[in-house]
Design a protein around this motif. Structure first.
Motif, PDB file in Angstrom:
ATOM      1  N   TYR A 122      40.943  73.822  99.793  1.00  0.00           N
ATOM      2  CA  TYR A 122      41.421  74.863  98.880  1.00  0.00           C
ATOM      3  C   TYR A 122      40.296  75.881  98.702  1.00  0.00           C
ATOM      4  CZ  TYR A 122      43.824  76.886  94.792  1.00  0.00           C
ATOM      5  OH  TYR A 122      44.478  77.721  93.924  1.00  0.00           O
ATOM      6  N   THR A 123      40.496  77.077  99.227  1.00  0.00           N
ATOM      7  CA  THR A 123      39.463  78.108  99.124  1.00  0.00           C
ATOM      8  C   THR A 123      40.053  79.415  98.619  1.00  0.00           C
ATOM      9  OG1 THR A 123      39.757  78.778 101.436  1.00  0.00           O
ATOM     10  CG2 THR A 123      38.070  77.116 100.973  1.00  0.00           C
ATOM     11  N   VAL A 128      32.618  89.223  97.951  1.00  0.00           N
ATOM     12  CA  VAL A 128      31.197  88.883  97.820  1.00  0.00           C
ATOM     13  C   VAL A 128      30.920  87.390  97.921  1.00  0.00           C
ATOM     14  CG1 VAL A 128      30.643  90.934  96.477  1.00  0.00           C
ATOM     15  CG2 VAL A 128      31.357  88.840  95.297  1.00  0.00           C
ATOM     16  N   ALA A 129      31.958  86.541  97.780  1.00  0.00           N
ATOM     17  CA  ALA A 129      31.721  85.093  97.808  1.00  0.00           C
ATOM     18  C   ALA A 129      33.005  84.350  98.145  1.00  0.00           C
ATOM     19  CB  ALA A 129      31.177  84.616  96.466  1.00  0.00           C
ATOM     20  N   SER A 130      32.828  83.150  98.669  1.00  0.00           N
ATOM     21  CA  SER A 130      33.937  82.242  98.927  1.00  0.00           C
ATOM     22  C   SER A 130      33.884  81.130  97.882  1.00  0.00           C
ATOM     23  CB  SER A 130      33.822  81.653 100.331  1.00  0.00           C
ATOM     24  OG  SER A 130      34.843  80.695 100.549  1.00  0.00           O
ATOM     25  N   ILE A 131      35.048  80.814  97.286  1.00  0.00           N
ATOM     26  CA  ILE A 131      35.117  79.811  96.226  1.00  0.00           C
ATOM     27  C   ILE A 131      35.849  78.585  96.752  1.00  0.00           C
ATOM     28  CG2 ILE A 131      35.882  79.319  93.872  1.00  0.00           C
ATOM     29  CD1 ILE A 131      35.986  82.373  93.431  1.00  0.00           C
ATOM     30  N   GLY A 132      35.180  77.455  96.767  1.00  0.00           N
ATOM     31  CA  GLY A 132      35.815  76.192  97.097  1.00  0.00           C
ATOM     32  C   GLY A 132      36.191  75.473  95.817  1.00  0.00           C
ATOM     33  N   VAL A 133      37.420  74.973  95.750  1.00  0.00           N
ATOM     34  CA  VAL A 133      37.959  74.435  94.499  1.00  0.00           C
ATOM     35  C   VAL A 133      38.107  72.929  94.592  1.00  0.00           C
ATOM     36  CG1 VAL A 133      39.872  74.545  92.870  1.00  0.00           C
ATOM     37  CG2 VAL A 133      39.142  76.614  94.078  1.00  0.00           C
TER      38      VAL A 133
END
Length: 383
Positions: A122-123, A128-133
Motif C-alpha cells: 500500500y503506497t 516530494v515523497a512516497s508514503i508506505g502505509v
C-alpha cells in the motif's frame, strides 16, 4: 433517427473504457464540483458513483468528496485536490492485494482498510515523497510544494524523493514523531504539534464537511450482523478514539436481491429504539432518544430528532427528508453540542415492510470537529 444513432455510438465507445478498468470503490459523498477523469472522459461524481482504477479524482474550490474503497478503506479528499487511483486490487477471499495512489495536489485524510498490514502493498505517491502505509489513520497535504503529514494511528514509512539525500523515516503515535513536513527541497522538519495547515489552512475551510460516513459492507470482519426477516444488515462502530476524529458508520443493506415491500399508509411515528450503538469523543453517552414521523402517502419524513448526553453536554439534531425506494434521504437542518453549533449526516433504510428504520449518523462541532459522535440504530414504530 440521427440523434438516436449519435447517442448509441457514444455509449458503445464509452462502455469499453469503463469495463477495461477494475472497480476500486464508490463515492460516499460529493459536495460542490467533484469529477473523475479517465482516458479523456470526465464523469461528475455524486453519492454512490463508482470509482475505477486509472481514475483521476478532482475536487474544485469549496468542494470535497469521501470515497469508500473495495477493501473498506476510507478517503476524505479536500478541496482543490487531485488524487490518481493507479492501482487498487483486492481479493475478497484472501484479503490480499495491492494499492498504489498518487496525491498530485491538495490533501486528504484516510483510514486504510484490509490492505494495510503487509509491508510494501500500500503506497501513496506525492511529488516530494512516497508514503508506505502499515495499518493507519493519517493525513497528507501538499501546500506550496511542501508535504505536511500527521499520523493518528498506526505507522507510515516515508521515502523522500526530493533533494539528493534520499532520506527515509517513519511516523506514528508510538514512534518518536508523528508529525512532519517534507520540504520541496527534500529537507525534513519534525514537529511536536499538529501542523497548522490541518487546523488553520486548507483542511479547516471544509471542517464542517470532514466527518466521514462509512458504508460498512461484509468485508469488515468486526461487524455485528442483524438478521431481520429475509434481509441482512451489517452494523459496525469504530471504538472511541478520544480526541481523534470518529468516523461514523452508514449501514449497508443487503436485501439478497429483493426490493423492499412497503404497503403502509398514513403518517406514523417511529420512536421505539430497539437497538443502538453510539460512541462519542467526549466519553460515555446516556439518554439516547431518536424519533421521526414518516408519511407513507406523501413519502416525506418530518419532525426528526436525535438527542443524547455525554461528558460535554447534550447533543441535539433536527432532520427531515424524503423516501426513495425504501431509502430515507435525510438532511440534518440543525445540530448542536451543549452551546456549540454542530453539523453531520444521517442515513436510513425502511425495513420489515416499513415497520422499522435501520440508520446511522455522525455529528461534529463546527469549530472543533475533533469533538464528535456517531453510531447506528434500529428504530421501530408503535404499531
Amino acid at each position: 433517427m440521427n440523434k438516436l444513432l449519435v447517442v448509441f455510438t457514444t455509449y458503445v465507445f464509452f462502455l469499453p473504457v469503463l469495463q477495461a478498468s477494475e472497480n476500486a470503490g464508490k463515492t460516499i459523498m460529493a459536495k460542490g464540483s467533484v469529477n473523475a477523469e479517465m482516458n479523456q472522459n470526465i464523469r461528475e461524481l455524486s453519492r454512490r458513483s463508482p470509482i475505477f482504477t486509472e481514475d483521476l479524482v478532482k475536487t474544485a474550490i469549496n468542494s470535497a468528496t469521501q470515497l469508500r474503497m473495495i477493501d473498506g478503506g476510507l478517503l476524505s479528499i479536500q478541496q482543490q485536490s487531485q488524487l490518481a487511483i493507479n492501482q487498487y486490487e483486492f481479493n475478497q477471499e484472501t484479503h490480499h492485494g495491492n494499492v498504489s495512489m498518487s496525491l498530485i495536489k491538495g490533501g486528504l485524510r484516510t483510514i486504510t482498510g484490509s490492505l494495510n498490514k503487509a509491508s510494501g502493498n500500500y503506497t501513496m505517491q506525492t511529488p516530494v515523497a512516497s508514503i508506505g502505509v502499515r495499518g493507519t489513520h493519517y493525513e497528507a497535504e501538499l501546500l506550496d510544494g511542501d508535504l505536511y503529514l500527521a499520523t493518528w494511528e498506526g505507522i507510515i514509512d516515508i521515502d523522500v524523493l526530493a533533494g539528493t539525500e534520499n532520506q527515509q523515516f517513519s511516523l506514528g503515535p508510538e514512534l518518536p514523531h508523528k508529525f512532519a513536513i517534507v520540504r520541496v527541497d527534500g529537507s525534513v522538519e519534525f514537529l511536536l504539534t499538529v501542523p497548522a495547515v490541518f487546523s488553520e489552512g486548507h483542511s479547516h475551510d471544509l471542517a464542517e464537511n470532514t466527518v466521514m460516513t462509512v458504508r460498512t459492507d461484509d468485508i469488515l470482519p468486526t461487524s455485528d450482523s442483524l438478521f431481520i426477516g429475509d434481509e441482512i444488515y451489517y452494523a459496525s462502530a469504530l471504538e472511541n478514539k478520544g480526541a481523534q476524529t470518529f468516523f461514523g458508520n452508514e449501514l449497508q443493506v443487503s436485501t439478497l436481491g429483493l426490493e423492499p415491500e412497503i404497503s403502509r399508509s398514513g403518517e406514523i411515528l417511529f420512536s421505539e429504539l430497539e437497538q443502538s450503538s453510539v460512541v462519542s469523543s467526549s466519553g460515555e453517552i446516556s439518554d439516547l432518544a431518536i424519533s421521526m414521523n414518516i408519511n407513507f402517502d406523501t413519502a416525506r419524513v418530518s419532525n426528526g430528532q436525535i438527542s443524547f448526553n455525554d461528558n460535554g453536554g447534550e447533543w441535539f439534531a433536527a432532520m427531515d427528508g424524503i423516501i426513495e425506494q425504501g431509502e430515507l434521504d435525510l438532511s440534518i437542518n440543525f445540530a448542536s453540542h451543549n452551546n456549540a453549533l454542530a453539523s453531520g449526516e444521517i442515513n436510513g433504510y425502511l425495513i420489515n415492510q416499513g415497520h422499522g428504520v435501520l440508520g446511522s449518523f455522525t455529528l461534529a462541532e463546527l469549530l472543533n470537529p475533533e469533538v464528535n459522535a456517531g453510531g447506528s440504530f434500529l428504530l421501530n414504530s408503535h404499531e
